[in-house]
Design a protein around this motif. Structure first.
Motif, PDB file in Angstrom:
ATOM      1  N   LEU A   1      -6.951   6.591  -7.388  1.00 20.27           N
ATOM      2  CA  LEU A   1      -7.254   5.182  -7.153  1.00 20.27           C
ATOM      3  C   LEU A   1      -8.707   4.922  -7.513  1.00 20.27           C
ATOM      4  N   ASP A   2      -8.964   3.730  -8.015  1.00 23.98           N
ATOM      5  CA  ASP A   2     -10.354   3.347  -8.269  1.00 23.98           C
ATOM      6  C   ASP A   2     -10.511   1.856  -7.963  1.00 23.98           C
ATOM      7  N   GLU A   3     -11.634   1.275  -8.352  1.00 26.42           N
ATOM      8  CA  GLU A   3     -11.907  -0.123  -8.004  1.00 26.42           C
ATOM      9  C   GLU A   3     -10.858  -1.078  -8.563  1.00 26.42           C
ATOM     10  N   SER A   4     -10.225  -0.686  -9.670  1.00 27.19           N
ATOM     11  CA  SER A   4      -9.209  -1.574 -10.246  1.00 27.19           C
ATOM     12  C   SER A   4      -7.998  -1.714  -9.319  1.00 27.19           C
ATOM     13  N   ASP A   5      -7.868  -0.800  -8.369  1.00 30.40           N
ATOM     14  CA  ASP A   5      -6.745  -0.874  -7.425  1.00 30.40           C
ATOM     15  C   ASP A   5      -7.097  -1.651  -6.158  1.00 30.40           C
ATOM     16  N   ARG A   6      -8.317  -2.159  -6.111  1.00 28.78           N
ATOM     17  CA  ARG A   6      -8.780  -2.885  -4.914  1.00 28.78           C
ATOM     18  C   ARG A   6      -7.836  -4.036  -4.534  1.00 28.78           C
ATOM     19  N   PRO A   7      -7.345  -4.839  -5.513  1.00 21.87           N
ATOM     20  CA  PRO A   7      -6.447  -5.935  -5.117  1.00 21.87           C
ATOM     21  C   PRO A   7      -5.216  -5.459  -4.351  1.00 21.87           C
ATOM     22  N   LEU A   8      -4.650  -4.311  -4.762  1.00 23.78           N
ATOM     23  CA  LEU A   8      -3.480  -3.784  -4.033  1.00 23.78           C
ATOM     24  C   LEU A   8      -3.854  -3.409  -2.607  1.00 23.78           C
ATOM     25  N   ILE A   9      -5.039  -2.840  -2.469  1.00 15.54           N
ATOM     26  CA  ILE A   9      -5.482  -2.410  -1.133  1.00 15.54           C
ATOM     27  C   ILE A   9      -5.712  -3.629  -0.238  1.00 15.54           C
ATOM     28  N   ILE A  10      -6.302  -4.661  -0.823  1.00 14.24           N
ATOM     29  CA  ILE A  10      -6.496  -5.907  -0.057  1.00 14.24           C
ATOM     30  C   ILE A  10      -5.141  -6.477   0.346  1.00 14.24           C
ATOM     31  N   LYS A  11      -4.211  -6.452  -0.588  1.00 14.77           N
ATOM     32  CA  LYS A  11      -2.873  -6.983  -0.305  1.00 14.77           C
ATOM     33  C   LYS A  11      -2.220  -6.222   0.857  1.00 14.77           C
ATOM     34  N   LEU A  12      -2.341  -4.910   0.820  1.00 15.59           N
ATOM     35  CA  LEU A  12      -1.744  -4.103   1.894  1.00 15.59           C
ATOM     36  C   LEU A  12      -2.390  -4.430   3.236  1.00 15.59           C
ATOM     37  N   ASN A  13      -3.712  -4.573   3.237  1.00 10.97           N
ATOM     38  CA  ASN A  13      -4.394  -4.947   4.481  1.00 10.97           C
ATOM     39  C   ASN A  13      -3.881  -6.285   5.009  1.00 10.97           C
ATOM     40  N   ARG A  14      -3.671  -7.214   4.107  1.00  4.70           N
ATOM     41  CA  ARG A  14      -3.194  -8.544   4.539  1.00  4.70           C
ATOM     42  C   ARG A  14      -1.768  -8.464   5.076  1.00  4.70           C
ATOM     43  N   LEU A  15      -0.920  -7.691   4.388  1.00  5.33           N
ATOM     44  CA  LEU A  15       0.468  -7.561   4.848  1.00  5.33           C
ATOM     45  C   LEU A  15       0.533  -6.978   6.253  1.00  5.33           C
ATOM     46  N   LEU A  16      -0.445  -6.162   6.572  1.00  2.00           N
ATOM     47  CA  LEU A  16      -0.472  -5.526   7.892  1.00  2.00           C
ATOM     48  C   LEU A  16      -1.368  -6.298   8.863  1.00  2.00           C
ATOM     49  N   ALA A  17      -1.809  -7.478   8.423  1.00  2.00           N
ATOM     50  CA  ALA A  17      -2.670  -8.342   9.243  1.00  2.00           C
ATOM     51  C   ALA A  17      -3.924  -7.613   9.701  1.00  2.00           C
ATOM     52  N   ARG A  18      -4.465  -6.797   8.821  1.00  2.00           N
ATOM     53  CA  ARG A  18      -5.703  -6.071   9.153  1.00  2.00           C
ATOM     54  C   ARG A  18      -6.883  -6.852   8.583  1.00  2.00           C
ATOM     55  N   ASP A  19      -7.906  -6.942   9.369  1.00  2.00           N
ATOM     56  CA  ASP A  19      -9.081  -7.694   8.958  1.00  2.00           C
ATOM     57  C   ASP A  19     -10.024  -6.780   8.175  1.00  2.00           C
ATOM     58  N   ARG A  20      -9.508  -6.122   7.175  1.00  2.00           N
ATOM     59  CA  ARG A  20     -10.285  -5.178   6.359  1.00  2.00           C
ATOM     60  C   ARG A  20      -9.956  -5.407   4.896  1.00  2.00           C
ATOM     61  N   SER A  21     -10.769  -4.848   4.035  1.00  2.00           N
ATOM     62  CA  SER A  21     -10.473  -4.976   2.612  1.00  2.00           C
ATOM     63  C   SER A  21     -10.458  -3.623   1.900  1.00  2.00           C
ATOM     64  N   GLY A  22     -10.760  -2.560   2.627  1.00  2.00           N
ATOM     65  CA  GLY A  22     -10.876  -1.250   1.983  1.00  2.00           C
ATOM     66  C   GLY A  22      -9.820  -0.273   2.454  1.00  2.00           C
ATOM     67  N   LEU A  23      -9.862   0.911   1.863  1.00  2.00           N
ATOM     68  CA  LEU A  23      -8.941   1.976   2.258  1.00  2.00           C
ATOM     69  C   LEU A  23      -9.643   2.844   3.301  1.00  2.00           C
ATOM     70  N   ASP A  24      -9.828   2.264   4.491  1.00  2.00           N
ATOM     71  CA  ASP A  24     -10.549   2.969   5.544  1.00  2.00           C
ATOM     72  C   ASP A  24      -9.643   4.017   6.206  1.00  2.00           C
ATOM     73  N   GLU A  25     -10.172   4.695   7.189  1.00  2.00           N
ATOM     74  CA  GLU A  25      -9.404   5.772   7.822  1.00  2.00           C
ATOM     75  C   GLU A  25      -8.103   5.260   8.449  1.00  2.00           C
ATOM     76  N   GLY A  26      -8.180   4.055   9.038  1.00  2.00           N
ATOM     77  CA  GLY A  26      -6.982   3.498   9.667  1.00  2.00           C
ATOM     78  C   GLY A  26      -5.878   3.266   8.656  1.00  2.00           C
ATOM     79  N   LEU A  27      -6.235   2.702   7.526  1.00  2.00           N
ATOM     80  CA  LEU A  27      -5.224   2.435   6.499  1.00  2.00           C
ATOM     81  C   LEU A  27      -4.727   3.740   5.872  1.00  2.00           C
ATOM     82  N   GLN A  28      -5.618   4.684   5.683  1.00  2.00           N
ATOM     83  CA  GLN A  28      -5.187   5.996   5.168  1.00  2.00           C
ATOM     84  C   GLN A  28      -4.146   6.610   6.116  1.00  2.00           C
TER      85      GLN A  28
END
Lengths: 140, 593
Positions: free
Chosen positions: B198-225
């Motif tokens: 994964l790299d920065e080009s995958d950021r939109p997917l990561i943001i999307k996943l955070n939104r689907l899970l109603a997480r107030d984050r935009s990155g692939l933090d430990e919780g999302l991992q």
């Protein structure tokens, strides 16, 4: 007469002491004491040793060794000793080499010394392993 | 000779009886009986694994198939190579030399990227040479596959890497990429184009996943991992995120529409479940998740992923909710409706107006699926013991070995025919399988006693579970016993003269019980054979510590164990002991001290 000393592959003497302190009701003590010394002998010769039988089936490998032993003990033995190395725990090793090595024999000598090293390393692992095998009081 | 002969020999060895009779008993059980029972060759031999048709090496080949799948999912291999491998398998041919070279190169790349101790403590992975690499792979197949499986498992088997950052080029980075692509874009036209990391080009997917899970984050933090590593927790998080605030979430649905006529099995299952048309209230509720939003698409994929993990779905994870997924859902609901729960279960799935249109009520489904969450290690052990206890209580212990040997092949088609469908996968992690198998134990027992036919679900889980356990444990144990036999039981190490007929000995080394060592080199031995024999001895010495630990761990554990409940139960126990050793901090260090 070459000699070498390699302590890295050896367990400490305490390892062997602890193991040898096992109850004498079985042959463990003898086994552990035997591990204190190591002899490696390299033989060359001309023994007819087939791994497969007449129908292609694999033969029991242990029998091959027995056959070499028989041939070595025979009066008209065609099996010769190339080198013998004796290693004692925490002491220098001593190697006997036959006189008048041919070019082929010199290559085999390298191979002999590699075997000594392999046997030393494996012995160290095995000695510790036997200790673990006998320690059945702890859950596995 | 039954499995008791094995435990008896282990007990005698464990009490220091190193006599020839004990040694011979152990040799016969391990080298002659077990290979037939477990379909794993002894000693591990590449040619025997791939060149012999039939079932007597089936389990070992299965471990190679698992290796290839994991290497593909982590993009060490391509989908094309995965398919080629399975085309050869389906044709009962060995992989070509070129394909085997690519698999071995992929394995080497993985080993270079991962610091897992058991893969690095013994003989290093050979820099070149097909045969040398094959020899290494055969010896280290179990730890390699076990380690790889943690990177593709959705059972939460891999620890979160707090230091991970987007762009990291590591096997963990590959694992994160695999998970994101599985959840969003798993099926792609050309796998060569799939990003390995994964790299920065995958950021939109990561943001999307955070939104689907109603997480107030935009990155692939430990919780999302952590959620990506554990699909049960991910489903739970999604389910909670979709519950509208202040309501009980009863009115949240996953919608799908299947095309084409329903299969006879689907119709029969719907009949059994008495699936109903949505009533007026339900019809009013349905639009609350619009059919074409990302949320619905993601939910469908998550449902596929879950049904796949628990053995009901064998298709690709593509969010395309076709007849295969529909039938998998119906089978799951049918299994869940056993024990007087039919009426509740029937309300989970309703038909919508229009051909092939369905709605799944998320909340009750989520509750059902929660029961399949992967167990922790101790609970997994208890579940496994419970399965065997239930089989014993049903008085089927005496038949399970024979039934398994004869009926295992019934599951062949359920493995998804990857030679034709390169994006179908087998789920190999055992945690979810254990739960699913125990929930369907009555059906499994009926299968063992030959009272029912094979079906996906619990029976498939049981077959996969047993096959996986045998692969995990027995192959590595056999390798350990080969070292044990060479270094302890007096079996000579032999190198034959290349091309000799009949095969004759070029060099032989015998380590005595006291480690006094005899080498024999034939006068006629060629330089190549002597060199090969020296290489073999070096490999044996390098691996002695690790493999002797494996053998001794199993012998010790077997000596301390009571009587195993048959051959398969013994194989399951061996797998447990071997994996405990591999995965424990002490075992990872492979310390005998």
């Amino acid at each position: 007469m070459p000699s070498n000393k390699d302590k890295n592959a050896e367990p400490t003497p305490e390892t062997y002491d602890n193991l040898a302190a096992q109850p004498a009701e079985n042959n463990v003590q003898t086994y552990i004491k035997d591990l204190l010394t190591l002899d490696v002998v390299t033989l060359t010769g001309n023994v007819d040793l087939a791994v497969t039988g007449a129908n292609g089936e694999r033969l029991r490998l242990g029998r091959l060794y027995n056959r070499i032993e028989e041939m070595y003990m025979a009066e008209d033995s065609q099996v010769r000793v190339l080198a013998i190395t004796h290693v004692e725990l925490d002491k220098d090793s001593v190697t006997y080499i036959k006189e008048g090595l041919s070019t082929q024999d010199e290559k085999l000598l390298t191979y002999h010394l590699e075997t000594v090293r392999a046997a030393s390393e494996a012995r160290a692992a095995m000695a510790a392993g036997v200790g673990r095998l006998l320690n059945l009081s702890k859950p596995a | 000779m039954d499995p008791r002969a094995f435990t008896e020999a282990c007990k005698r060895l464990g009490s220091g009886e190193f006599d020839p009779e004990t040694v011979e008993q152990l040799r016969i059980v391990v080298e002659e009986r077990m290979p037939v029972r477990y379909a794993v060759p002894f000693p591990p031999d590449v040619q025997a694994t791939f060149y012999r048709s039939g079932s007597n090496t089936r389990t070992r080949r299965g471990q190679w198939h698992e290796l290839v799948q994991h290497l593909t999912d982590l993009t060490y291999l391509t989908a094309d190579e995965f398919q080629q491998w399975h085309q050869a398998r389906a044709a009962d041919l060995p992989p070509t030399g070129e394909l085997m070279d690519r698999v071995l190169a992929a394995l080497g790349a993985f080993v270079a990227e991962d610091a897992f101790a058991p893969l690095h403590r013994g003989c290093p992975y050979p820099a070149a040479g097909r045969q040398a690499r094959l020899d290494w792979a055969e010896e280290y197949l179990t730890p390699a596959v076990d380690r790889l499986s943690t990177f593709t498992s959705f059972d939460g088997e891999l620890a979160v890497n707090a230091g991970y950052r987007l762009g990291d080029r590591s096997v963990y980075g590959r694992s994160m990429a695999f998970r994101m692509y599985t959840l969003f874009t798993y099926v792609y036209a050309d796998q060569h184009r799939r990003d390995v990391y994964l790299d920065e080009s995958d950021r939109p997917l990561i943001i999307k996943l955070n939104r689907l899970l109603a997480r107030d984050r935009s990155g692939l933090d430990e919780g999302l991992q952590g959620l990506l590593l554990n699909a049960g927790a991910l489903l739970e998080a999604f389910w909670r995120a979709r519950l509208p605030t202040g309501t009980d979430g009863e009115n949240t649905y996953i919608l799908y529409r299947i095309t084409g006529p329903p299969s006879p099995d689907s119709l029969a299952l719907e009949e059994a479940l008495r699936t109903e048309l949505a009533n007026r209230r339900q019809l009013r509720e349905l639009p609350e998740i619009l059919e074409y939003t990302g949320g619905n698409d993601f939910a469908r994929r998550l449902l596929q992923l879950t049904l796949w993990r628990i053995g009901y779905y064998d298709g690709a994870l593509d969010s395309d909710f076709g007849p295969r997924t529909h039938e998998a859902l119906l089978r799951f609901l049918e299994q869940e409706s056993e024990g007087g729960r039919r009426r509740k279960i029937a309300k989970i799935l309703v038909r919508r107006e229009g051909e092939g249109a369905y709605a799944v009520k998320l909340r009750p489904l989520g509750k059902r699926l929660r029961d399949y969450a992967p167990p922790d290690k101790q609970e997994a052990r208890n579940l496994e013991d419970d399965i065997w206890k239930r089989i014993a209580e049903a008085r089927q212990i005496d038949t399970v070995d024979q039934t398994f040997a004869e009926r295992q092949q019934e599951a062949t088609e359920a493995y998804g025919a990857p030679q034709r469908h390169p994006f179908r996968r087998v789920y190999f992690a055992v945690g979810s399988l254990l739960r699913a198998a125990l929930r369907g134990i009555a059906r499994i027992i009926d299968w063992i006693r030959r009272a029912v036919s094979f079906t996906l679900g619990a029976i498939f889980d049981f077959i996969k579970l047993v096959a996986k356990r045998l692969r995990e444990g027995v192959g590595l144990f056999f390798t350990g016993m080969r070292f044990f036999a060479n270094f302890f039981l007096g079996r000579p190490v032999v190198t034959p003269e290349p091309g000799s007929t009949p095969v004759t000995v070029a060099a032989l080394t015998r380590f005595g019980l006291d480690f006094d060592t005899v080498n024999y080199v034939a006068d006629s031995a060629g330089a190549e054979a002597v060199r090969d024999h020296g290489r073999l001895l070096r490999r044996l010495a390098a691996g002695a510590e690790f493999f002797l630990t494996v053998a001794i761990t199993v012998v010790r554990a077997a000596a301390a164990w009571g009587t195993p409940l048959g051959w398969i139960h013994l194989g399951v126990l061996i797998a447990r002991w071997v994996l405990d050793m591999l995965r424990s901090p002490q075992g990872a260090k492979v310390s005998l001290a």
